[in-house]
Design a protein around this motif. Structure first.
Motif, mmCIF file in Angstrom:
data_model
loop_
_atom_site.group_PDB
_atom_site.id
_atom_site.type_symbol
_atom_site.label_atom_id
_atom_site.label_comp_id
_atom_site.label_asym_id
_atom_site.label_seq_id
_atom_site.Cartn_x
_atom_site.Cartn_y
_atom_site.Cartn_z
ATOM 1 N N TRP A 32 38.147 19.344 2.178
ATOM 2 C CA TRP A 32 36.770 19.668 1.801
ATOM 3 C C TRP A 32 36.761 20.715 0.687
ATOM 4 O O TRP A 32 36.019 20.590 -0.296
ATOM 5 N N LEU A 33 37.598 21.750 0.829
ATOM 6 C CA LEU A 33 37.679 22.786 -0.204
ATOM 7 C C LEU A 33 38.226 22.225 -1.514
ATOM 8 O O LEU A 33 37.751 22.575 -2.596
ATOM 9 N N PHE A 34 39.230 21.343 -1.427
ATOM 10 C CA PHE A 34 39.781 20.725 -2.632
ATOM 11 C C PHE A 34 38.711 19.921 -3.358
ATOM 12 O O PHE A 34 38.636 19.959 -4.594
ATOM 13 N N MET A 35 37.889 19.194 -2.622
ATOM 14 C CA MET A 35 36.845 18.380 -3.253
ATOM 15 C C MET A 35 35.862 19.267 -4.018
ATOM 16 O O MET A 35 35.427 18.911 -5.114
ATOM 17 N N ARG A 36 35.516 20.413 -3.468
ATOM 18 C CA ARG A 36 34.578 21.316 -4.155
ATOM 19 C C ARG A 36 35.220 21.910 -5.403
ATOM 20 O O ARG A 36 34.636 21.933 -6.474
ATOM 21 N N GLY A 37 36.448 22.400 -5.271
ATOM 22 C CA GLY A 37 37.133 23.016 -6.405
ATOM 23 C C GLY A 37 37.466 22.019 -7.498
ATOM 24 O O GLY A 37 37.227 22.269 -8.695
ATOM 25 N N SER A 38 38.009 20.867 -7.116
ATOM 26 C CA SER A 38 38.371 19.869 -8.125
ATOM 27 C C SER A 38 37.127 19.286 -8.781
ATOM 28 O O SER A 38 37.140 18.985 -9.975
ATOM 29 N N GLY A 39 36.051 19.137 -8.016
ATOM 30 C CA GLY A 39 34.806 18.630 -8.604
ATOM 31 C C GLY A 39 34.270 19.564 -9.674
ATOM 32 O O GLY A 39 33.859 19.128 -10.754
ATOM 33 N N LEU A 40 34.291 20.848 -9.399
ATOM 34 C CA LEU A 40 33.826 21.830 -10.382
ATOM 35 C C LEU A 40 34.712 21.816 -11.622
ATOM 36 O O LEU A 40 34.212 21.788 -12.754
ATOM 37 N N LEU A 41 36.018 21.813 -11.415
ATOM 38 C CA LEU A 41 36.937 21.790 -12.556
ATOM 39 C C LEU A 41 36.818 20.489 -13.345
ATOM 40 O O LEU A 41 36.884 20.487 -14.576
ATOM 41 N N LEU A 42 36.611 19.367 -12.649
ATOM 42 C CA LEU A 42 36.442 18.087 -13.329
ATOM 43 C C LEU A 42 35.188 18.071 -14.200
ATOM 44 O O LEU A 42 35.195 17.491 -15.287
ATOM 45 N N VAL A 43 34.115 18.683 -13.724
ATOM 46 C CA VAL A 43 32.891 18.745 -14.542
ATOM 47 C C VAL A 43 33.181 19.470 -15.848
ATOM 48 O O VAL A 43 32.799 19.015 -16.936
ATOM 49 N N ILE A 44 33.893 20.584 -15.775
ATOM 50 C CA ILE A 44 34.240 21.350 -16.978
ATOM 51 C C ILE A 44 35.153 20.530 -17.885
ATOM 52 O O ILE A 44 34.922 20.438 -19.099
ATOM 53 N N LEU A 45 36.187 19.911 -17.317
ATOM 54 C CA LEU A 45 37.132 19.133 -18.114
ATOM 55 C C LEU A 45 36.470 17.921 -18.769
ATOM 56 O O LEU A 45 36.697 17.643 -19.946
ATOM 57 N N VAL A 46 35.659 17.198 -18.016
ATOM 58 C CA VAL A 46 35.034 15.985 -18.551
ATOM 59 C C VAL A 46 34.012 16.329 -19.622
ATOM 60 O O VAL A 46 33.985 15.694 -20.689
ATOM 61 N N PHE A 47 33.174 17.331 -19.382
ATOM 62 C CA PHE A 47 32.195 17.682 -20.411
ATOM 63 C C PHE A 47 32.875 18.272 -21.642
ATOM 64 O O PHE A 47 32.426 18.040 -22.766
ATOM 65 N N GLY A 48 33.964 19.009 -21.474
ATOM 66 C CA GLY A 48 34.734 19.485 -22.623
ATOM 67 C C GLY A 48 35.330 18.321 -23.395
ATOM 68 O O GLY A 48 35.304 18.284 -24.634
ATOM 69 N N HIS A 49 35.860 17.342 -22.684
ATOM 70 C CA HIS A 49 36.419 16.135 -23.298
ATOM 71 C C HIS A 49 35.346 15.383 -24.086
ATOM 72 O O HIS A 49 35.566 14.991 -25.232
ATOM 73 N N LEU A 50 34.198 15.185 -23.465
ATOM 74 C CA LEU A 50 33.112 14.471 -24.142
ATOM 75 C C LEU A 50 32.598 15.249 -25.352
ATOM 76 O O LEU A 50 32.303 14.663 -26.400
#
Length: 152
Positions: A32-50
């Protein structure tokens, strides 16, 4: 002969709730904690990529083989894309694992589905990592007619 009926006691509504299960950190809580942390980091990575790939410069028109080759010549972008790949696959795989636990009835079906899921995630992570780190737009000994224009 009369038998004594057992009495049931209901706790006071204002009383404190006591847990009866396991306390502390367990696998599901870490998941559950991994999903929250990875989700937040993924939002940053994906929007930076885009932002870098689509917003800056000429937008989608400039994305071609040469753009990717130039981008992956930098270790920064290799690590950026590697993090997106790994976190995206682990995040998605963990979500599908949760769905399998919720909806697959029977331990054998659950085991087979999870095994296929883990195999697919591992294969994709390994192949994606190999592509990112072994990508060479201008392989030596390649047919010059097949090489991109950036290699001439």
């Amino acid at each position: 002969m009369t038998s004594a009926s057992p009495t049931t006691t209901i706790p006071e509504p204002t009383g404190r709730y006591r847990r009866t299960g396991q306390r502390g950190v367990n696998a599901e809580m870490l998941s559950w904690l991994f999903m929250r942390g990875s989700g937040l980091l993924l939002v940053i990575l994906v929007f930076g990529h885009l932002f870098v790939n689509l917003w800056l410069g000429e937008g989608v028109k400039r994305i071609d083989f040469a753009f990717v080759a130039g981008k992956w010549s930098s270790p920064f972008w290799q690590v950026w894309d590697l993090l997106m790949l790994w976190l995206g696959l682990l995040h998605g795989g963990n979500g599908v694992r949760t769905i399998i636990n919720d909806y697959a009835h029977g331990p054998r079906l659950r085991l087979v589905l999870k095994g296929l899921l883990y195999l697919a995630v591992i294969i994709t992570v390994v192949l994606g990592t190999l592509v990112i780190f072994t990508f060479d737009p201008c392989p030596s000994g390649g047919d010059p007619s097949l090489l991109p224009s950036i290699c001439r």
